[in-house]
Every structure is written in C-alpha cells, then in structure tokens.
Design an enzyme around this catalytic site. Structure first.
Site, mmCIF file in Angstrom:
data_model
loop_
_atom_site.group_PDB
_atom_site.id
_atom_site.type_symbol
_atom_site.label_atom_id
_atom_site.label_comp_id
_atom_site.label_asym_id
_atom_site.label_seq_id
_atom_site.Cartn_x
_atom_site.Cartn_y
_atom_site.Cartn_z
ATOM 1 N N ASN A 62 0.095 22.363 -19.037
ATOM 2 C CA ASN A 62 -1.328 22.655 -19.247
ATOM 3 C C ASN A 62 -2.178 22.173 -18.076
ATOM 4 O O ASN A 62 -1.898 21.140 -17.468
ATOM 5 C CB ASN A 62 -1.838 22.076 -20.580
ATOM 6 C CG ASN A 62 -1.626 20.584 -20.723
ATOM 7 O OD1 ASN A 62 -0.628 20.049 -20.276
ATOM 8 N ND2 ASN A 62 -2.574 19.914 -21.357
ATOM 9 N N CYS A 73 -3.315 26.698 -21.284
ATOM 10 C CA CYS A 73 -2.222 26.021 -21.983
ATOM 11 C C CYS A 73 -0.918 26.118 -21.187
ATOM 12 O O CYS A 73 -0.732 27.037 -20.375
ATOM 13 C CB CYS A 73 -1.969 26.688 -23.339
ATOM 14 S SG CYS A 73 -3.281 26.479 -24.539
ATOM 15 N N GLU A 75 2.050 26.969 -22.297
ATOM 16 C CA GLU A 75 2.861 28.149 -22.634
ATOM 17 C C GLU A 75 2.422 29.366 -21.826
ATOM 18 O O GLU A 75 3.245 30.106 -21.283
ATOM 19 C CB GLU A 75 2.745 28.491 -24.124
ATOM 20 C CG GLU A 75 3.209 27.396 -25.061
ATOM 21 C CD GLU A 75 2.096 26.437 -25.451
ATOM 22 O OE1 GLU A 75 1.304 26.025 -24.576
ATOM 23 O OE2 GLU A 75 2.019 26.092 -26.637
ATOM 24 N N CYS A 115 -1.713 31.553 -27.366
ATOM 25 C CA CYS A 115 -0.378 31.564 -26.745
ATOM 26 C C CYS A 115 0.601 32.385 -27.584
ATOM 27 O O CYS A 115 1.457 33.092 -27.049
ATOM 28 C CB CYS A 115 0.131 30.142 -26.556
ATOM 29 S SG CYS A 115 -0.764 29.257 -25.256
HETATM 30 N N1 THU Z 1 -2.487 22.928 -25.138
HETATM 31 C C1 THU Z 1 -1.391 23.573 -24.655
HETATM 32 O O1 THU Z 1 -1.035 23.427 -23.483
HETATM 33 N N2 THU Z 1 -0.717 24.386 -25.503
HETATM 34 C C2 THU Z 1 -1.065 24.630 -26.784
HETATM 35 O O2 THU Z 1 -0.457 25.460 -27.451
HETATM 36 C C3 THU Z 1 -2.200 23.934 -27.382
HETATM 37 C C4 THU Z 1 -2.957 23.040 -26.491
HETATM 38 C C5 THU Z 1 -3.253 22.080 -24.216
HETATM 39 C C6 THU Z 1 -4.624 22.582 -23.915
HETATM 40 C C7 THU Z 1 -5.340 21.313 -23.529
HETATM 41 O O3 THU Z 1 -5.121 21.080 -22.156
HETATM 42 C C8 THU Z 1 -4.627 20.238 -24.329
HETATM 43 O O4 THU Z 1 -3.412 20.810 -24.772
HETATM 44 C C9 THU Z 1 -5.419 19.728 -25.515
HETATM 45 O O5 THU Z 1 -5.815 20.744 -26.340
#
Ligand code: THU
Length: 157
Positions: A62, A73, A75, A115
């Site tokens: 992320n 994110c 993913e 995602c």
């Molecule tokens: N985040 C992800 O990378 N993947 C997800 O499916 C949910 C959330 C990240 C976004 C943000 O940088 C951090 O997690 C907190 O929400």
C-alpha cells in the site's frame, strides 16, 4: 416470494506449513511485500503477491499520500503492476498480508471492496478462477475464486 441463500465455502489453515507449496510460497511473498508499504498516515502496512500463469510472482504494497484519494491499496498496486508487466498472462492467485507497522495481525487481512472488484475483472478477463489467500498470524483463509468473496459480482460490461 422465495427465500434464497448464498453459501460460500473456504479453507482455513493454522499456518503456512499446512498449505500447498505454491500457496506457501505466495504467503511468504505477500508477507515480505509488506516491507514495501508507505503508510505514514495509517501505519497499517499491507503486502500483496500475485501468481501469474507464467510462474512469475508480482508484489505490491500500500502507498499512501497526503492527498488521501491518491493513495492505493497493496492488492491493486500488485494487480496493476502484474497486468502492466504481463498483459497477456492470467492472474491465478493473490495473497494478502497486513498489520500495524508490518506486524502481522492475528486475524486474516481481508481486501476492501474496490480491490475485490478489480480482482473480479481480471478474473473475468482471464476466464480462469483467481484464488484469494488472506493471511493472519493465527489463521490463513483460502477462497477458491473471487466470486466467493464478491457474490453477485458486477460484470455488466
Ligand atoms: N489497505 C490495503 O492496502 N488493502 C486493503 O484491502 C485495505 C486497506 C491499505 C490502505 C491504507 O493505506 C491502509 O491499508 C489503511 O486503510
């Protein structure tokens, strides 16, 4: 009126050692991918790893930004990189790990709705099921395909 039911089954593992070797490898890759997170705001580090049909594994983490919607994110970072790098290959599996400051949470890290929608589209494009592995320190979940984590998928295009 008829009442209907949607049933979803998935596998739960207590540790990566219980998994098939290729799944275990993807779990390790996702956990290592957490090191690539840039999360100065949430401090929640997420790593993702995508296995392609040519055997390659593409990682993502992320990325946050002061202009909040500009971040992405793990993913989607991984899937977009994978599609850009290997546009003609299928994404067979994705593994996701997350935790505060990169310390894996107890419960599996579950992907957000946006995602899941992106996973659904790459799965539809390839015509092959994309399995989804969600990693926690106390258990790991494996879903056979994206439909199982996004029932009644929008695919109207
Ligand atoms: N985040 C992800 O990378 N993947 C997800 O499916 C949910 C959330 C990240 C976004 C943000 O940088 C951090 O997690 C907190 O929400």
């Amino acid at each position: 009126m008829t009442e209907k039911e949607i049933k979803i089954s998935y596998e739960e593992y207590r540790c990566p050692e219980e998994m098939l070797p290729e799944d275990r490898e993807l779990v390790c890759e996702a956990m290592e991918a957490m090191n690539g997170a840039y999360a100065p705001y949430s401090r929640y580090h997420v790593g993702a790893a995508v296995r392609m049909s040519n055997g390659q594994i593409v990682r993502g983490a992320n990325q946050e930004n002061a202009a909040f919607p500009s971040g992405l994110c793990a993913e989607r970072t991984a899937m977009f990189a994978a599609s850009a790098r290997y546009p003609d290959k299928e994404m067979l599996s994705i593994a996701i790990a997350g935790g505060v400051y990169g310390r894996l949470g107890k419960e599996p890290c579950t992907p957000c709705g946006a995602c899941r929608q992106v996973m659904a589209q790459y799965q539809a494009k390839s015509g092959k099921p994309m399995s989804v592995i969600m990693i926690g320190s106390s258990r790991i979940w494996k879903f056979r395909c994206v439909d199982d984590i996004l029932p009644l998928i929008f695919d109207g295009i």
